[in-house]
Motif scaffolding. Structure first.
Motif, PDB file in Angstrom:
ATOM      1  N   ASP A 214      -0.552 -16.851   1.590  1.00  0.00           N
ATOM      2  CA  ASP A 214      -0.824 -15.527   1.025  1.00  0.00           C
ATOM      3  C   ASP A 214      -0.499 -15.403  -0.455  1.00  0.00           C
ATOM      4  O   ASP A 214      -0.749 -14.353  -1.048  1.00  0.00           O
ATOM      5  CB  ASP A 214      -0.029 -14.462   1.790  1.00  0.00           C
ATOM      6  CG  ASP A 214      -0.365 -14.455   3.273  1.00  0.00           C
ATOM      7  OD1 ASP A 214      -1.512 -14.805   3.615  1.00  0.00           O
ATOM      8  OD2 ASP A 214       0.513 -14.111   4.079  1.00  0.00           O
ATOM      9  N   TRP A 218       2.005 -10.338  -3.193  1.00  0.00           N
ATOM     10  CA  TRP A 218       2.468  -9.343  -2.226  1.00  0.00           C
ATOM     11  C   TRP A 218       3.984  -9.194  -2.225  1.00  0.00           C
ATOM     12  O   TRP A 218       4.517  -8.242  -1.642  1.00  0.00           O
ATOM     13  CB  TRP A 218       1.990  -9.719  -0.824  1.00  0.00           C
ATOM     14  CG  TRP A 218       2.536 -11.025  -0.324  1.00  0.00           C
ATOM     15  CD1 TRP A 218       2.069 -12.269  -0.601  1.00  0.00           C
ATOM     16  CD2 TRP A 218       3.661 -11.204   0.542  1.00  0.00           C
ATOM     17  NE1 TRP A 218       2.824 -13.228   0.034  1.00  0.00           N
ATOM     18  CE2 TRP A 218       3.802 -12.600   0.745  1.00  0.00           C
ATOM     19  CE3 TRP A 218       4.548 -10.339   1.162  1.00  0.00           C
ATOM     20  CZ2 TRP A 218       4.808 -13.143   1.539  1.00  0.00           C
ATOM     21  CZ3 TRP A 218       5.552 -10.874   1.962  1.00  0.00           C
ATOM     22  CH2 TRP A 218       5.671 -12.262   2.143  1.00  0.00           C
ATOM     23  N   SER A 244      -4.206  -6.132 -10.698  1.00  0.00           N
ATOM     24  CA  SER A 244      -4.017  -5.929  -9.256  1.00  0.00           C
ATOM     25  C   SER A 244      -5.056  -4.974  -8.684  1.00  0.00           C
ATOM     26  O   SER A 244      -5.381  -5.045  -7.495  1.00  0.00           O
ATOM     27  CB  SER A 244      -2.611  -5.390  -8.990  1.00  0.00           C
ATOM     28  OG  SER A 244      -2.455  -4.088  -9.546  1.00  0.00           O
ATOM     29  N   GLU A 256      -3.131 -13.542  -7.146  1.00  0.00           N
ATOM     30  CA  GLU A 256      -2.355 -13.577  -5.909  1.00  0.00           C
ATOM     31  C   GLU A 256      -1.452 -14.802  -5.824  1.00  0.00           C
ATOM     32  O   GLU A 256      -0.363 -14.725  -5.256  1.00  0.00           O
ATOM     33  CB  GLU A 256      -3.303 -13.536  -4.708  1.00  0.00           C
ATOM     34  CG  GLU A 256      -4.011 -12.195  -4.540  1.00  0.00           C
ATOM     35  CD  GLU A 256      -4.948 -12.189  -3.352  1.00  0.00           C
ATOM     36  OE1 GLU A 256      -5.219 -13.293  -2.809  1.00  0.00           O
ATOM     37  OE2 GLU A 256      -5.414 -11.096  -2.960  1.00  0.00           O
TER      38      GLU A 256
END
Length: 331
Positions: A214, A218, A244, A256
């Protein structure tokens, strides 16, 4: 009265033949230089190194190998501790003898005539640094941003890569800034297993898989636009906020995985082309306009200077019309 029977002499017991005395078995000699240092001495060494490096260093004795090991977590490198051992403990033959502690596994049969740690003691000590889960997870975040965390090698391959990377790095558990510290805590929390099942704490393999799959965007603690009161770098800068919100394709992947922002002009153009940018996006674009204007002005100044130089050269006659060959003139 009955006359007692005469005493019967005891049976003669043959005497053992005398054994000629032979040479006494020589005891196994243990050289003083081969003996491990005594416990009190090793503990003094560990205490001095703990004070010097400000990290708890614990001595551990290996019964099988008859060897002391100085062990600590994170902190200084192995090379730094080994160098300190060789430098800080000169031999002191005038000091009084050590007194071995009762039950000390490394206590020799004869005292060693030195109260201070001797150089040979440092050479006989093993040193070992272990890395905590915190240090390895922090390294995983940084390596993900560098594009060096690959799921194909598995968690053991990733751990080996990180251990080799951190071998020469002091205090690998220390974060660079409050944002990195917040990202680390969030990943540790996300990778923790269910405490109710009896296996609490961060799972290193799960943490590796999360960032490899991921990315790290995040993990950012504050997704809102930074304001004048935000001094700890937790909130997003104007360029990061626009990235973002508007990044797509390769720019989205770069954001990311590595927190790479959009180019300045692309970020402002994306906010301008948004039918409903919202107040935060509008403020972010307006904040970036002076920098974009300065960059565009510098580019225009460079273009103007180059073209003006060409015109000046033509005016001064330094640029002449080339003379073509006869076959070229006929065309």
């Amino acid at each position: 009265m009955r006359t007692p029977d005469p005493a019967v002499p005891d049976a003669a017991v043959p005497e053992a033949a005398p054994v000629a005395p032979g040479p006494a078995a020589a005891p196994t000699a243990v050289s003083v230089s081969e003996r491990p240092p005594r416990g009190p001495r090793v503990r003094r060494i560990a205490d001095r190194l703990s004070v010097q490096f400000r990290v708890p260093i614990e001595p551990q004795y290996d019964q099988a190998g008859h060897r002391w090991t100085l062990r600590w977590y994170d902190g200084p490198t192995v090379a730094a501790v080994r160098c300190a051992l060789e430098r800080l403990f000169p031999n002191d033959p005038t000091a009084p003898n050590d007194q071995a502690a009762p039950g000390d596994p490394a206590a020799p049969s004869a005292p060693i005539a030195s109260n201070g740690p001797a150089p040979e003691d440092a050479a006989r000590l093993a040193v070992r640094r272990d890395l905590t889960t915190r240090a390895l997870v922090l390294a995983a975040i940084r390596e993900t941003r560098a594009g060096a965390m690959h799921r194909s090698v598995g968690s053991w391959g990733q751990r080996y890569h990180l251990e080799q990377l951190l071998a020469d790095q002091e205090h690998p558990d220390r974060t660079a800034d409050p944002r990195e510290a917040a990202m680390l805590e969030r990943l540790l929390e996300a990778s923790s297993t269910d405490v109710a099942r009896g296996a609490g704490g961060p799972d290193l393999a799960r943490a590796f898989d999360l960032v490899a799959r991921d990315g790290v965007a995040w993990l950012l603690p504050e997704p809102h636009l930074a304001g004048p009161a935000d001094r700890d770098a937790l909130a997003l800068t104007p360029l990061e906020y626009l990235t973002s919100r508007y990044a797509t394709g390769v720019h989205r992947a770069a954001w990311e995985t590595a927190l790479t922002p959009l180019p300045l002009r692309a970020a402002v153009s994306a906010a301008h082309q948004d039918p409903e940018p919202g107040p935060d996006a509008a403020r972010a674009a307006l904040t970036l306009l002076p920098a974009l204007r300065a960059r565009a002005s510098a580019e225009l100044d460079a273009v103007e200077a180059r073209l003006a130089a060409v015109v000046a050269a033509v005016t001064s006659g330094s640029v002449s019309t080339p003379i073509l060959p006869a076959h070229e003139r006929s065309r």
